[in-house]
Design an enzyme around this catalytic site. Structure first.
Site, PDB file in Angstrom:
ATOM      1  N   HIS A 173      38.309  37.453 -64.280  1.00 46.66           N
ATOM      2  CA  HIS A 173      36.504  37.234 -64.470  1.00 46.66           C
ATOM      3  C   HIS A 173      35.891  38.329 -63.518  1.00 46.66           C
ATOM      4  O   HIS A 173      35.004  38.944 -63.935  1.00 46.66           O
ATOM      5  CB  HIS A 173      36.198  35.956 -64.266  1.00 46.66           C
ATOM      6  CG  HIS A 173      36.185  35.017 -65.575  1.00 46.66           C
ATOM      7  ND1 HIS A 173      37.592  34.385 -66.118  1.00 46.66           N
ATOM      8  CD2 HIS A 173      35.154  34.612 -66.282  1.00 46.66           C
ATOM      9  CE1 HIS A 173      37.044  33.744 -67.282  1.00 46.66           C
ATOM     10  NE2 HIS A 173      35.858  33.705 -67.201  1.00 46.66           N
ATOM     11  N   LYS A 224      39.029  22.829 -67.124  1.00 50.53           N
ATOM     12  CA  LYS A 224      38.909  21.369 -66.716  1.00 50.53           C
ATOM     13  C   LYS A 224      38.034  21.507 -65.661  1.00 50.53           C
ATOM     14  O   LYS A 224      37.874  22.267 -65.008  1.00 50.53           O
ATOM     15  CB  LYS A 224      40.431  20.797 -66.584  1.00 50.53           C
ATOM     16  CG  LYS A 224      40.753  21.534 -65.043  1.00 50.53           C
ATOM     17  CD  LYS A 224      42.171  20.817 -64.597  1.00 50.53           C
ATOM     18  CE  LYS A 224      42.865  21.241 -63.476  1.00 50.53           C
ATOM     19  NZ  LYS A 224      42.190  21.024 -62.137  1.00 50.53           N
TER      20      LYS A 224
END
Lengths: 183, 279
Positions: A38, A103
């Site tokens: 990222h 999650k």
């Protein structure tokens, strides 16, 4: 429980129908990316470069799988904690990313961006990496091979089990679920 | 002096980490199975059933239960009448970890704190040693994932805060973590000692089998009170809402300084991997 089957690429018509708390089975292609990938995406965009894949209508999976044993497509492949990617996510949603799988809780900024850009955040079961690996049918490195388990990998998935956590209407399963069962 | 060769230690450590990562213990499986009965939320029950299926698949397919095969935490108790031959203990444990993570197709999750460059073989392991009477060497392997470890903390309470202070600190940490440390969780609590011993006590508390209570009746009661309060938060399996947020809570306690009340919380996810061997 009722289960919805959905396919990638995700379009608005599908996203509009998804509600927080629903179980879905996902089929199609998804892209793994976690912390360092990222950071590289956002650095590349800052320099005016393109991303290693077109994120339009795609889904990113926050996952760093374990190595594939001989004869297997992939090792264990469950989700990692999504909040570490929160800083980078709104910019990817702006570019047309339509879903993330991970999650854990997302930031207010991410949840706002999900509403603004009509996108969805799915939860895969943390610690169920062996089970999830059974729904992965292909795996191909797309970028950043030097990152090892953090490389960007295109995964073909069939009936990957997920829950809708944050839908495009601002609903949040973590908030409503906890509220409902608090004693 | 009993002699134990490093080769024995290397191969023991290699096997412990491979097996710990592939096979969940019956103790943990039973706890998850019981949780299915107790859980009130349909989503929660579904998640818990997924965890049982996951463990079955991991064993059958020889895959790690979770892709986060952790930092290699080891607790080693060395009998004072043991002499290690052929090399040194730390190198032997490191070599066992290196071989196990390679041979078992386990993920290498250890990196430089700033550059994030992976050490590529999951070393160095974390080694806690203790000298004990006798002539045996006990090795406990606990591969520990990052997601749960990130929600641990040490806090130096004021002595006046007492038991209530401990409870509210633990509850704060559980609520702060919410879905992130992969509930249902197991909570290790270290009380007393000083800054560093409280943290080690918290980790040692995780070694206690699920369902086993502290020998001290006061601490046993405190464990159950905290467990009950955690399960009333509503967080539930994976944080999707439910009545089973924790599988168990364990406390380890030591005396502390008259001015201090150190408390450490170490979170563990449901993928609670522990394997032990006595050489």
């Amino acid at each position: 429980m009722e289960i919805k089957r959905i396919k990638t690429p995700l379009d608005d018509a599908v996203i509009k129908k998804l509600r927080a708390g629903e179980k879905v089975l996902l089929t199609g292609f998804i892209y793994t990316a976690r912390d360092t990938a990222h950071k590289r995406f956002i650095d590349a965009l800052g320099k005016g470069e393109t991303l290693p894949f077109d994120v339009t209508n795609q889904i990113i999976y926050y996952c760093g799988p374990s190595p594939a044993p001989p004869g297997k497509v992939i090792g264990s492949a469950g989700p990692t904690t999504s909040s570490r990617m929160d800083l980078y996510t709104p910019q990817l949603l702006l570019l047309g990313l339509k879903g993330m799988i991970g999650k854990g809780k997302r930031s207010t900024e991410v949840k706002e961006a999900l509403k603004r850009y009509r996108a969805v955040y799915f939860g895969a079961t943390g610690g169920a990496g062996a089970l999830i690996s059974q729904s992965i049918v292909s795996s191909e490195i797309v970028a950043y091979e030097d990152l090892g388990p953090e490389a960007v990998v295109k995964l073909g998935v069939k009936d990957m089990p997920l829950f809708v956590i944050n839908d495009m209407y601002g609903n949040d399963l973590y908030e409503t679920g906890m509220e409902h069962y608090r004693k | 002096m009993r002699q134990i060769h490093v080769d024995t230690i290397i191969s023991a450590v290699e096997t412990l980490f491979i097996e710990a990562n592939i096979y969940l213990s019956q103790n943990v499986l039973n706890a998850i199975q019981n949780a299915i009965e107790k859980e009130e939320s349909p989503q929660g029950k579904e998640i818990l059933r997924e965890l049982i299926r996951n463990a079955e698949i991991a064993g059958k397919e020889q895959l790690p239960v979770c892709q986060d095969t952790g930092l290699a935490v080891t607790f080693i108790e060395i009998g004072q009448d043991v002499h290690i031959t052929g090399g040194n203990l730390s190198d032997a444990v490191s070599e066992g970890v290196r071989r196990g993570y390679q041979k078992g197709y386990l993920r290498k999750s250890c990196c430089h704190p700033f550059t994030r460059k992976n050490t590529a073989d999951n070393t160095p392991p974390i080694i806690h040693t203790k000298i004990i009477p006798g002539d045996v060497l006990r090795i406990t392997a606990m591969p520990k994932g990052g997601g749960s470890e990130n929600y641990g903390e040490v806090r130096m309470l004021i002595p006046a805060e007492g038991k209530e202070g401990v409870k509210s600190f633990v509850l704060d940490m559980v609520k702060k973590g919410g879905p992130n440390p992969c509930p249902p969780i197991i909570v290790g609590i270290g009380i007393g000692g000083n800054l560093e011993t409280s943290a080690i006590l918290a980790k040692e508390a995780l070694i206690v089998p699920l369902g086993v209570r502290n020998d001290d009746p006061e601490l046993a009661e405190l464990e159950l009170e905290i467990l009950d309060e955690i399960n009333r938060t509503g967080i539930g399996p994976q944080g999707y809402g439910g009545t089973v947020t924790a599988l168990d809570v364990h406390i380890k306690m030591l005396p502390c300084h008259i001015a201090s009340l150190p408390v450490a919380v170490n979170m563990q996810c449901h993928v609670h991997r522990i394997r032990e061997i006595v050489l």
